[in-house]
Design an enzyme around this catalytic site. Structure first.
Site, PDB file in Angstrom:
ATOM      1  N   VAL A  52       5.338 -19.212   1.150  1.00 22.55           N
ATOM      2  CA  VAL A  52       5.348 -17.764   0.930  1.00 22.55           C
ATOM      3  C   VAL A  52       4.140 -17.268   0.142  1.00 22.55           C
ATOM      4  O   VAL A  52       3.946 -16.061   0.020  1.00 22.55           O
ATOM      5  CB  VAL A  52       6.641 -17.318   0.207  1.00 22.55           C
ATOM      6  CG1 VAL A  52       7.854 -17.527   1.091  1.00 22.55           C
ATOM      7  CG2 VAL A  52       6.796 -18.039  -1.128  1.00 22.55           C
ATOM      8  N   TYR A  53       3.321 -18.159  -0.391  1.00 24.04           N
ATOM      9  CA  TYR A  53       2.144 -17.713  -1.117  1.00 24.04           C
ATOM     10  C   TYR A  53       1.173 -17.049  -0.134  1.00 24.04           C
ATOM     11  O   TYR A  53       0.713 -17.682   0.817  1.00 24.04           O
ATOM     12  CB  TYR A  53       1.445 -18.881  -1.814  1.00 24.04           C
ATOM     13  CG  TYR A  53       2.233 -19.510  -2.950  1.00 24.04           C
ATOM     14  CD1 TYR A  53       3.408 -18.946  -3.422  1.00 24.04           C
ATOM     15  CD2 TYR A  53       1.791 -20.690  -3.559  1.00 24.04           C
ATOM     16  CE1 TYR A  53       4.128 -19.529  -4.454  1.00 24.04           C
ATOM     17  CE2 TYR A  53       2.497 -21.281  -4.601  1.00 24.04           C
ATOM     18  CZ  TYR A  53       3.660 -20.700  -5.035  1.00 24.04           C
ATOM     19  OH  TYR A  53       4.369 -21.288  -6.064  1.00 24.04           O
ATOM     20  N   ALA A  54       0.897 -15.782  -0.378  1.00 26.63           N
ATOM     21  CA  ALA A  54       0.041 -14.984   0.513  1.00 26.63           C
ATOM     22  C   ALA A  54       0.559 -15.033   1.956  1.00 26.63           C
ATOM     23  O   ALA A  54      -0.230 -15.043   2.908  1.00 26.63           O
ATOM     24  CB  ALA A  54      -1.413 -15.454   0.448  1.00 26.63           C
ATOM     25  N   ASP A  55       1.882 -15.088   2.094  1.00 26.73           N
ATOM     26  CA  ASP A  55       2.505 -15.136   3.428  1.00 26.73           C
ATOM     27  C   ASP A  55       1.955 -16.275   4.285  1.00 26.73           C
ATOM     28  O   ASP A  55       1.717 -16.119   5.486  1.00 26.73           O
ATOM     29  CB  ASP A  55       2.311 -13.797   4.152  1.00 26.73           C
ATOM     30  CG  ASP A  55       3.020 -12.648   3.455  1.00 26.73           C
ATOM     31  OD1 ASP A  55       4.103 -12.883   2.904  1.00 26.73           O
ATOM     32  OD2 ASP A  55       2.476 -11.533   3.447  1.00 26.73           O
ATOM     33  N   GLY A  56       1.753 -17.410   3.655  1.00 26.98           N
ATOM     34  CA  GLY A  56       1.225 -18.573   4.368  1.00 26.98           C
ATOM     35  C   GLY A  56      -0.276 -18.735   4.219  1.00 26.98           C
ATOM     36  O   GLY A  56      -0.836 -19.779   4.580  1.00 26.98           O
TER      37      GLY A  56
END
Length: 327
Positions: A52-56
């Site tokens: 989920v960091y930066a949406d992948g």
């Protein structure tokens, strides 16, 4: 850099980890490349990320950089799954979602396996046994070498770790648990850390610098360019800008002056050497900040400094944690 085993497993990692929370969002490719190269050259191995960091974007960026900068075999990739962009359900730790998320992570990272795969949080809507079965499947299929959890409270960690130990050989024991832990946040000492120590789960502290506050840079207010001055990260820092935190930060600064080091080094050395801790995960914005964190490798705090910091930051637990034997 010295290495440590993650819990009671054969997995060994550098005793400082590199976090990628801001990669692909606040930290661009050039800055991330500088961070990864400096970390690897200093002997660092553990790189922590999440789907989920930066949406992948963080995983994708890490995968690109590993292909060009560092040998895959010399990096211990730890990633997490379970978070979902749904305001009504922040986490989905069903077997189907987790295994699909793992496959997507592997594709972004450009690798056929991750070294440590972690459930990002406890999901009350999914039976815990089902969540843990996903970890077993990931390891037995070779897509993950070791498994762990993040954000579990004491009873959740104890239940999960005990379940995995109940059938040796057929279930994957939990190697690590990632939790926030610093001089400003010692809540894990109440139940999580005792459970981890008893069950052989290694603790991987996130935000070991109190979300940056323990560096002392917020003593005059959030400086420009800091997380506290960022629109989307200011709420993350705000809880540690109260009077209690200020008193602890002052104590860290006094200790740093006496040792001729920086507050960052004092705060990081303190949490790194706490019982049960494997590797604090630091999230530097620049290579210069990271170098300061890595320089703590040669620092061991004197016992009297540790006791003073323990006292000024001691959490108030009271019942049922009070030691009645002292009465």
């Amino acid at each position: 850099m010295e290495h440590r085993h993650v819990g009671r497993t054969g997995l060994r990692v550098s005793r400082i980890g590199l976090g990628t929370l801001t990669w692909g969002r606040d930290t661009g490719e050039r800055e991330a490349a500088d961070l990864l190269k400096a970390f690897w050259e200093a002997g660092g191995t553990l790189v922590d990320t999440a789907d989920v960091y930066a949406d992948g974007g963080a995983e994708y960026l890490l995968g690109r950089l590993m292909a060009d900068l560092v040998p895959r075999r010399e990096v211990v990739i730890a990633t997490k799954a379970g978070g979902v962009p749904d305001p009504d359900r922040r986490f989905d730790c069903s077997r189907g979602h987790l295994l699909s998320a793992l496959d997507a992570s592997l594709e972004r990272l450009g690798t056929d396996h991750v070294d440590l795969w972690q459930v990002h949080a406890y999901d009350p809507l999914t039976p815990l046994e089902e969540t843990l079965q996903a970890l077993d499947t990931a390891v037995s299929s070779g897509r993950a070498r070791y498994a762990g959890v993040a954000g579990f409270c004491g009873w959740q960690l104890a239940k999960a770790a005990s379940w995995q130990l109940a059938a040796p050989g057929s279930r994957t024991r939990l190697a690590g648990a990632q939790m926030e832990y610093s001089l400003l946040q010692r809540g894990v000492e109440r139940e999580v850390l005792p459970a981890a120590l008893d069950l052989g789960v290694g603790l991987l502290p996130s935000s070991p610098l109190g979300r940056g506050v323990l560096t002392g840079k917020y003593r005059g207010g959030p400086p420009p360019g800091s997380r506290g001055a960022s629109e989307h990260l200011a709420p993350f820092v705000a809880p540690y800008l109260d009077e209690t935190a200020a008193r602890i930060v002052d104590a860290v600064a006094i200790a740093a002056d006496g040792l001729a080091v920086t507050p960052l080094q004092v705060a990081l050395a303190w949490v790194r050497d706490r019982p049960g801790v494997v590797a604090p995960v630091v999230g530097a914005r620049t290579a210069r900040q990271l170098q300061e964190s890595l320089s703590v490798e040669s620092l061991t705090l004197p016992d009297e400094i540790c006791r003073a910091l323990d006292d000024v930051s001691a959490p108030v637990h009271r019942y049922p944690d009070h030691d009645w034997s002292t009465l």
